[in-house]
Design an enzyme around this catalytic site. Structure first.
Site, mmCIF file in Angstrom:
data_model
loop_
_atom_site.group_PDB
_atom_site.id
_atom_site.type_symbol
_atom_site.label_atom_id
_atom_site.label_comp_id
_atom_site.label_asym_id
_atom_site.label_seq_id
_atom_site.Cartn_x
_atom_site.Cartn_y
_atom_site.Cartn_z
ATOM 1 C CD GLU A 74 0.064 -61.305 12.579
ATOM 2 O OE1 GLU A 74 -1.160 -61.549 12.680
ATOM 3 O OE2 GLU A 74 0.513 -60.412 11.839
ATOM 4 C CG HIS A 128 3.889 -65.267 10.254
ATOM 5 N ND1 HIS A 128 3.594 -65.223 8.910
ATOM 6 C CD2 HIS A 128 4.087 -63.974 10.625
ATOM 7 C CE1 HIS A 128 3.596 -63.959 8.510
ATOM 8 N NE2 HIS A 128 3.908 -63.184 9.533
ATOM 9 C CG HIS A 186 7.838 -61.443 7.056
ATOM 10 N ND1 HIS A 186 8.096 -60.317 7.817
ATOM 11 C CD2 HIS A 186 6.612 -61.883 7.461
ATOM 12 C CE1 HIS A 186 7.076 -60.086 8.636
ATOM 13 N NE2 HIS A 186 6.163 -61.031 8.457
ATOM 14 C CD GLU A 198 13.830 -85.043 -2.772
ATOM 15 O OE1 GLU A 198 13.872 -84.581 -1.632
ATOM 16 O OE2 GLU A 198 14.587 -85.926 -3.191
ATOM 17 C CG HIS A 233 2.276 -60.387 5.920
ATOM 18 N ND1 HIS A 233 1.555 -59.599 6.794
ATOM 19 C CD2 HIS A 233 3.240 -60.969 6.682
ATOM 20 C CE1 HIS A 233 2.083 -59.687 8.004
ATOM 21 N NE2 HIS A 233 3.100 -60.522 7.962
HETATM 22 P P1 13P Z 1 4.938 -59.550 16.052
HETATM 23 O O1 13P Z 1 6.205 -58.774 16.355
HETATM 24 O O2 13P Z 1 3.745 -59.003 16.789
HETATM 25 O O3 13P Z 1 5.143 -61.029 16.255
HETATM 26 O O4 13P Z 1 4.603 -59.316 14.508
HETATM 27 C C1 13P Z 1 5.501 -59.678 13.505
HETATM 28 C C2 13P Z 1 4.833 -60.056 12.244
HETATM 29 O O5 13P Z 1 5.402 -60.795 11.451
HETATM 30 C C3 13P Z 1 3.465 -59.562 11.970
HETATM 31 O O6 13P Z 1 2.865 -60.282 10.938
HETATM 32 ZN ZN ZN Z 2 4.358 -61.103 9.513
#
Ligand code: 13P
Ligand code: ZN
Length: 271
Positions: free
Chosen positions: A116, A139, A141, A169, A210
């Protein structure tokens, strides 16, 4: 030269990835972080003239040339970073041609930066254009935020408004709201460009079905933004299939924003 393993930015990456893993935000290799470093500080730990490898980027990052980042590796597990930072992290400098990165440390097993990286570097460019002090792109999940993606409209006004209602808040923490992208193929320049476009106005961007991106001047700011969204999404998921008896009203949201003096997205309210 000081020991790189004692560098505050390496320790911060270890602690943050461990925290994120334990919160369930980063299963397997899910998630990635990039952290813009101060060249002078890195120079206390590494010989900046020694390039281990040059790795092609696959997009143009000329606007960041010479800048140094510490970045999680692709395919690497957040749970492992604290035990083997030199394999799971890399310190890289954007080459003068903007097309390559120069690896200064890390990715010891021959690995490379997160898939990413386009979204990360393009987001750094966007954020630096509106906030020259931005350092972090994160980033992950997070479970409830992701769950909410399946049962709530993926509309930035509606998504933000629902989350603002979930904890008092929220409007104070993310008054600028949340950008939302539809499902898109990850790991591409296209999703990177779309994310960066949103980053001109938001510090949080949801990638439909995602995960989420958060940015900040510090690790705490980026982490705290995502943490607050995730908490609110958890409340939403715990309550969304029951009758709503009480709610925070839009006029109370305004009261909060005014009391705390935050510049909020007025168009995200229905006044
Ligand atoms: P990477 O292992 O390449 O960082 O990918 C993980 C991920 O969250 C892809 O969106
Ligand atoms: Zn991801």
């Amino acid at each position: 030269m000081k020991d790189i393993l004692t560098a505050p930015f390496v320790v911060e990456m270890e602690k943050t990835t461990a925290n994120m893993y334990r919160l369930g935000w980063d299963e397997r290799n899910g998630g990635n972080i990039s952290y813009l470093l101060d060249e002078k500080e890195v120079g206390e730990y590494l010989d900046l003239t020694k390039v281990i490898r040059t790795i092609p980027l696959g997009f143009d990052a000329t606007k960041l040339k010479g800048k140094i980042f510490i970045v999680t590796g692709t395919g690497k597990y957040f749970k492992n970073v604290e035990f083997d930072p030199e394999t799971n992290l890399g310190i890289l400098r954007i080459a003068d041609d903007g097309q390559n990165v120069e690896l200064l440390w890390g990715y010891k097993d021959g690995g490379k930066f997160t898939s990413e990286l386009p979204a990360h570097l393009m987001s750094h460019i966007s954020r630096l254009s509106v906030d020259p002090t931005n350092r972090i792109v994160m980033h992950c999940h997070p479970t409830y935020t992701l769950a909410m993606n399946y049962v709530h409209e993926l509309d930035e006004k509606k998504f933000t408004h629902t989350l603002w209602e979930m904890c008092t808040e929220c409007i104070v923490v993310f008054p600028d709201g949340i950008g939302v992208l539809p499902w898109m193929l990850c790991g591409t320049n296209t999703i990177g460009e779309a994310t960066a476009e949103k980053m001109k106005e938001f510090r949080l961007v949801v990638w439909g079905m995602h995960g989420i991106y958060g940015v900040g001047k510090t690790m705490d700011e980026a982490f705290g933004l995502i943490e607050t969204v995730e908490k609110a999404a958890q409340i939403y998921m715990l309550t969304c299939n029951r009758p709503r008896i009480n709610t925070i009203t839009d006029s109370q949201l305004v009261e909060l924003a005014e009391h705390f003096g935050v510049n909020y997205r007025k168009d995200f309210l229905d006044l």
